[in-house]
Design an enzyme around this catalytic site. Structure first.
Site, short mmCIF file in Angstrom:
data_model
loop_
_atom_site.label_atom_id
_atom_site.label_comp_id
_atom_site.label_asym_id
_atom_site.label_seq_id
_atom_site.Cartn_x
_atom_site.Cartn_y
_atom_site.Cartn_z
CE LYS A 36 -3.58 0.42 2.88
NZ LYS A 36 -4.35 0.72 4.12
CG PHE A 156 -17.12 14.42 13.95
CD1 PHE A 156 -18.01 13.65 14.68
CD2 PHE A 156 -16.17 15.17 14.63
CE1 PHE A 156 -17.98 13.65 16.07
CE2 PHE A 156 -16.14 15.18 16.01
CZ PHE A 156 -17.04 14.42 16.74
NE ARG A 158 -20.99 14.45 5.87
CZ ARG A 158 -21.72 15.41 5.29
NH1 ARG A 158 -23.04 15.26 5.16
NH2 ARG A 158 -21.14 16.50 4.82
CB ALA A 259 -37.98 6.80 3.84
CB CYS A 267 -19.37 5.33 11.30
SG CYS A 267 -17.75 5.85 10.71
CE LYS A 270 -15.95 0.85 13.70
NZ LYS A 270 -15.40 1.73 14.75
#
Length: 440
Positions: A36, A156, A158, A259, A267, A270
């Site tokens: 990697k 935080f 996303r 919906a 996240c 878990k």
């Protein structure tokens, strides 16, 4: 500005290291995976995150960003060291912090002076103090007594919008015991202070709890709106208008009120499970969170019932599946609704034609037990060709503009299960489709 190191080049570590370098810091990212690291040194990104690759190349070129497997050099040359390794769930739902503590031991092994060790891995309350104890132990074994501070600095980010989230965060949380460590963190995040981003300064335990409490609450919003959607279907109400009206109330807000087939990702599932176990460990119960987890699992199975009710017997049916990642703009399928829905459809006798813009590689690994029932497709129209129905599972942008007029020429059945509510019933009905949304 302090020189930085980031231990771990997973999703959080890579995004953190790259963007801190882009804001002018000298950053060394460390990982034990030599393959990697070699790819990263050549600008090859192991994750799919829109916009990240050119930022990596820019900072490699200007010499602010470095990748290495040599943690000794990274620790010795840095003052602030971020721990961003994985904390996977154990079988009982608790977060496994062994990799965090291993990173702490490796850092302590090569400390050569004052360091600020920043835990950015999502870890249970008490992890920062465990890091502190681990480092003290290793320093004692070495016979040295270098000063250091441990900071809890939860992330935080996303997936799919990580760059925006990092550059324009809602808040920065710094958990620390020493004012000097807080000042060093302010130097790290100087670009945010210039933009007057709200900062929460707290003790270690409070900072750790903020992350879990935030994610569990957002997961509950998703689950709540899905439960309301199920009631809307039975009572001829439209969940999209219900959610829109709810979102206009500033006490509620519009986010996470869409919906669908249930939440997933790395996240929410878990962190919700880990929060329950933390509560149990101190003699408390989180009945609301427990109910939320159960409801979310039922929502995924409810989508299978919706498909079966709409198509009847699924044996021998060809079903086009559009999207398997848990959300758009990522290749991550962890805890995706697809992991529950697709195997159940196959169990009921269906054959699947699957297309996802980025999820195939991870999907082939995740669905290895049902690969004989899956045909992987290169685009939307290959997937829907000769299908009996189409199921939209992920709200990728390209699924918002499907050319439904091509269905007849592709011998595709005009049955649409729009599990992300990307379309409206009336226009689809006018095109001759049998339309099934969620909550309407």
């Amino acid at each position: 500005m302090p020189i930085l190191a980031v231990v771990g080049t997973g999703y959080v570590g890579l995004v953190t290291g790259v963007l801190l370098a882009d804001f002018g810091h000298t950053v060394t990212c460390v990982d034990v995976d030599a393959e990697k690291i070699n790819k990263l040194c050549n600008g090859q990104i192991p994750i799919y995150e829109p916009g990240l690759e050119p930022i990596v190349m820019r900072n490699l070129t200007c010499g602010r960003l470095h990748f290495t497997t040599d943690i000794r050099v990274a620790v010795e040359e840095s003052e602030v060291i971020f721990i961003t390794v994985g904390t996977p769930p154990k079988e009982d739902g608790r977060a496994d912090i062994q990799y965090v503590l291993h990173a702490a031991r490796e850092i302590a092994k090569w400390m050569n002076g004052y360091k600020v060790i920043v835990n950015k891995s999502t870890s249970p309350v008490g992890t920062a103090r465990a890091i502190k104890q681990t480092i003290h132990q290793v320093l004692h074994e070495r016979g040295v007594n270098f000063p250091f501070d441990v900071v809890s600095n939860p992330e935080f980010l996303r997936e799919g919008t990580a760059i925006q989230d990092f550059m324009h965060p809602y808040r920065i949380v710094i958990g620390a015991e020493n004012p000097h460590a807080i000042e060093r963190m302010k130097a790290v995040y100087g670009f945010c202070y210039k933009n007057e981003v709200p900062t929460i300064e707290a003790n270690l335990e409070t900072a750790e709890m903020i992350k879990y409490a935030s994610n569990a609450y957002l997961a509950m919003k998703v689950t709540y709106i899905n439960e309301i959607a199920n009631v809307c279907e039975k009572m001829r109400a439209d969940i999209q208008l219900v959610a829109e009206a709810m979102g206009l109330d500033q006490r509620i807000g519009p986010s996470f009120l869409k919906a669908g087939p249930g939440y997933g990702g790395s996240c929410f599932p878990k962190d919700a499970s880990a929060l329950i176990r933390m509560a149990e460990d101190c003699g408390e119960s989180l009945q609301l969170v427990e109910a939320m987890i159960k409801s979310n699992q039922l929502q995924k199975l409810r989508m299978v019932d919706k498909i079966r009710d709409g198509l009847g017997d699924l044996a021998g049916k060809n079903i086009a599946i559009l999207g398997i990642t848990f959300k758009p703009n990522t290749d991550d399928i962890r805890e995706s609704p697809a992991l529950v829905i697709l195997p159940r459809l196959v169990e009921l006798g269906a054959k699947l034609r699957v297309y996802d813009p980025c999820g195939r590689i991870n999907g082939e690994r995740a669905f290895r037990d049902i690969l004989d029932s899956i045909a992987w497709c290169g685009d939307i129209y290959e997937a829907v060709s000769d299908s009996d129905a189409t199921v939209i599972l992920t709200d990728w942008d390209e699924f918002r503009s499907i050319d439904f007029d091509r269905y007849e020429s592709l011998h595709a059945g005009k049955v649409l299960f729009d599990l992300r509510n990307l379309y409206e019933r009336q226009p689809m009905t006018e095109k001759g489709f049998l339309y099934f949304g969620v909550g309407k």
